[in-house]
Write an enzyme that holds these catalytic residues in place. Sequence first.
Site, PDB file in Angstrom:
ATOM      1  N   HIS A 102      44.335  47.631  27.125  1.00  0.00           N
ATOM      2  CA  HIS A 102      45.093  48.020  28.326  1.00  0.00           C
ATOM      3  C   HIS A 102      44.812  49.482  28.669  1.00  0.00           C
ATOM      4  CE1 HIS A 102      48.884  48.401  30.816  1.00  0.00           C
ATOM      5  NE2 HIS A 102      48.767  49.649  30.389  1.00  0.00           N
ATOM      6  N   GLU A 103      44.865  50.354  27.649  1.00  0.00           N
ATOM      7  CA  GLU A 103      44.621  51.775  27.913  1.00  0.00           C
ATOM      8  C   GLU A 103      43.174  52.028  28.328  1.00  0.00           C
ATOM      9  OE1 GLU A 103      47.111  53.484  28.332  1.00  0.00           O
ATOM     10  OE2 GLU A 103      48.599  52.293  27.262  1.00  0.00           O
TER      11      GLU A 103
ATOM     12  N   HIS B 237      42.779  51.255  31.925  1.00  0.00           N
ATOM     13  CA  HIS B 237      43.269  52.257  32.872  1.00  0.00           C
ATOM     14  C   HIS B 237      42.133  53.162  33.371  1.00  0.00           C
ATOM     15  CE1 HIS B 237      47.462  51.688  33.491  1.00  0.00           C
ATOM     16  NE2 HIS B 237      47.803  51.796  32.217  1.00  0.00           N
TER      17      HIS B 237
ATOM     18  N   GLU C 176      49.130  49.081  36.638  1.00  0.00           N
ATOM     19  CA  GLU C 176      49.500  48.561  35.322  1.00  0.00           C
ATOM     20  C   GLU C 176      49.120  47.082  35.183  1.00  0.00           C
ATOM     21  OE1 GLU C 176      50.471  50.222  32.750  1.00  0.00           O
ATOM     22  OE2 GLU C 176      50.697  52.135  33.776  1.00  0.00           O
TER      23      GLU C 176
ATOM     24  N   ASP D   1      46.798  45.496  32.409  1.00  0.00           N
ATOM     25  CA  ASP D   1      47.225  44.358  31.587  1.00  0.00           C
ATOM     26  C   ASP D   1      46.184  43.246  31.607  1.00  0.00           C
ATOM     27  OD1 ASP D   1      49.592  45.268  30.537  1.00  0.00           O
ATOM     28  OD2 ASP D   1      50.883  44.241  31.974  1.00  0.00           O
TER      29      ASP D   1
END
Length: 641
Positions: free
Chosen positions: A489-490, A493, A549, A553
Site C-alpha cells: 500500500h505504501e 502511494h 488511499e 489499497d
Amino acid sequence: MTDTKDQINYSMIKDDLYQAVNGEWLKTATIPADHASAGGFMDLNDNIDKELMADFADLQKHATDAEGPMAEFLKLYALAANFQKRDQDGAAPLKPLLKQIEDLPDMAALNAQLSNWVKMGLPLPFNFDVDADMKNTSVNALFAGVPGLFLPDKTYYAKDNPAKDQLLTVFSNMTQQLLVMADYSSAEAEAIVKSAIRFDENIAPHVKSAEESADYSKMYNPMPFSEFAQSTSELDLTALAKDLFDQVPEQIIVTEPAYYQALAGIMNLETFDDMKNWMLVKTINAYSSYLSEEFRQTGSTFGRTLSGRKATTSQQKSAFYLASGVFGQTVGDFYAHKYFGDKAKADVEHMVKQMIAVYKNRLSTNQWLGEATRQKAILKLDTLELQVGFPDHIDQLEYKFKITTAENGGSLMQNIRQISEISRLDNYARLGKPVDRSRWEMSASTVNAYYHPFKNIIVFPAAILQAPFYSLDQSSSQNYGGIGAVIAHEISHAFDNNGALFDEHGNLNNWWTKEDHEHFQKLADQMIQEFDGLPFAGGKVNGKLTVSENIADAGGLSCAEEAAKNEADYDLKAFFTGWARVWRTKATKEYQQLLLNIDVHAPAELRANVQVKNLADFYTTFNVTETDGMYLAPEKRVTIW
C-alpha cells in the site's frame, strides 16, 4: 461452517468477506468508553500504551538515573500526571495569555508585537511553516498555511448541513463554560463566542474542504514574498518575515491562494473585534487540556460529541499521551529497543524486497504505459528508500526540551508553551537549509506506516510490525495479507493520483507523457466511481476524497497477493482472511459519520470488501459466482497497478 479458532464463517465469505471473518468478533467487541472505536489498529495501540505506561511507572522510581531526553520526558510525564497541582493552579497559567489578547486595542498594537505573537504560537488568521520545497526537495522552503476552523470542515458550515447548528451549539456551550471558568461573566462569554463564530464563518468559504485538500499537488503555488505581503495592509508581513527568518525570503509557497486573496476582507479594522474574540476562543480551547481536571473534562466535550466517545481519557493515560506526544522519538526509541527484534526486521525487509520485485515486474510488463513513462516509473521504484523499525538516533530537537518541574515553580502549560516555541523556532531555522531525508515523521511506537512523496521513502515503525499485521507465528500468507498489503500500500502511494506527480527525488515534476497520464486519470476515475456513493453509517462515501488511499489499497492488495503466491507455502484463503482481519473495526456512528466527511481513507469495512472484488483469485479461491453478494462483474473491476 465456522472456524472456531479464527471465528471465520467460511460459508458467509461469498456474500460478505468482512462479516464472515469479523462477525463473531463484532458481536462481543466493546468500544472502551474513552474511545470512538475498537479493532486491529486501536487494540494494538492500547496494548502498547499499557506496556509503556507500566515500563515508565517503573522508570519513574529511578528517574534520577535517567539521562538526556528520557530524563526530561519523565519530568514532563510526572508534571502532566500531577493533577493536584493542576487543580490548584486552575486557570492561572492561562490568564496572562488571555489578557495579552484582551489588551490589544487595535490592529496597530497587534502589528507592533506580531513577531513575538507568532513565536509564542498565539492564533492568527495565517501561519508559516518550513518544509521541503516541492519542486526542489533537497532544500527547505517557506509555506503559508490557513487557520483551522471551529467545525471539522468547511462543508459543515453549509446552510443545508443539518449538523451545523447542532455542533455549533455544543461548541458554543462548551467554550462559554470554559470562559466562565476563566472568570469571564456569562454575558461576556456568550458575546465572545458569538463574535468568534462570526469571524470563523467569514473564513470558511475561502478555505479548502477535505476533498479539495486531498489533491495536495495543488498546495504548490509559489509567489514572490513581496506580492504575498500585499495580502494585508493591516499587518507588516515583510517586517515579520525579516524578524523570524533574519532576512525576507524571495519566495513563499502559498497552499491556498484563494484564501489569501480574500484575507483583506477577512482581517481588517471592521472585523478586528471579532478577530480578537476568535483568538480568545482559539486560545482557551487549545490550552484547556493542559489545565485543571475541570478544564480538561469540559474542553473535551466537543471532541466527544464529534466522535461519540462516552468518556474523557483517564488522567494517567492523558498524561502519558501528552508527554509521549512531545517526546515521541524518545519514547519510540525506548519501545523499539525493548520490544523490536532483529529477526522481525530482517523478515519484513525481505517482504519489502519481494514486493518491490513484484512491482518492478508489473511496471515492466504493463500494457498501457508508454516506454518513456515506464522507465521513469521503474527509476522511481529503484530509488525508493526504506526505513524499518526505528531511526538511527533520536531527533536532536528533543534534546533542546528542558522541563521546569513543579518543585522549581514550573506548570504544565508553561512547559508546553516553551516547548512549542522551541519547536516553532527550530522549524523556522531550517529555511534555506538542506532537507534531512533521514528524519522520521512518526515515533517507532506508532501503529501506522507512511510514504513520504517529498522524499520517495516508505517507513514502517516497529509498533505496526506485530499481530494482526505481522507475526513470526503467522503463516507467510497471513503476513502478506496483513503487513505485506500495508507495505505494498505504501509503495503504491508512490504511484497514486498524488504520488504519481512526484519524481524519484520527491520533486513535483511531471514525468508522464500526456497519453499515459490521461489513461491513468481514466483508471483513477474508475476507482472514484467504484467507491463514490457507497452507503455507510447513514451517509455515503466520497470517492474523490478517498481516491488516493483506494488506489494504494488496490495496488497494495494485488501486489501483496502476488508476492504471497511466490512463497512455497502460500495459502490464498489465509491471505484474504488475513486482509479482512486487519480491518476489523467497531466504531460509534458519530465517529463513522465524521470520518466520511473528512478522512481520505474509505471505511474499514469497505476497504476489506470492495478491493478483493477486483481480484480474479478471490473468485476462484472461494468459488464466488454471479449469485453471490461479493460478486462484481468483470467490466466493473478496477485494476491500475
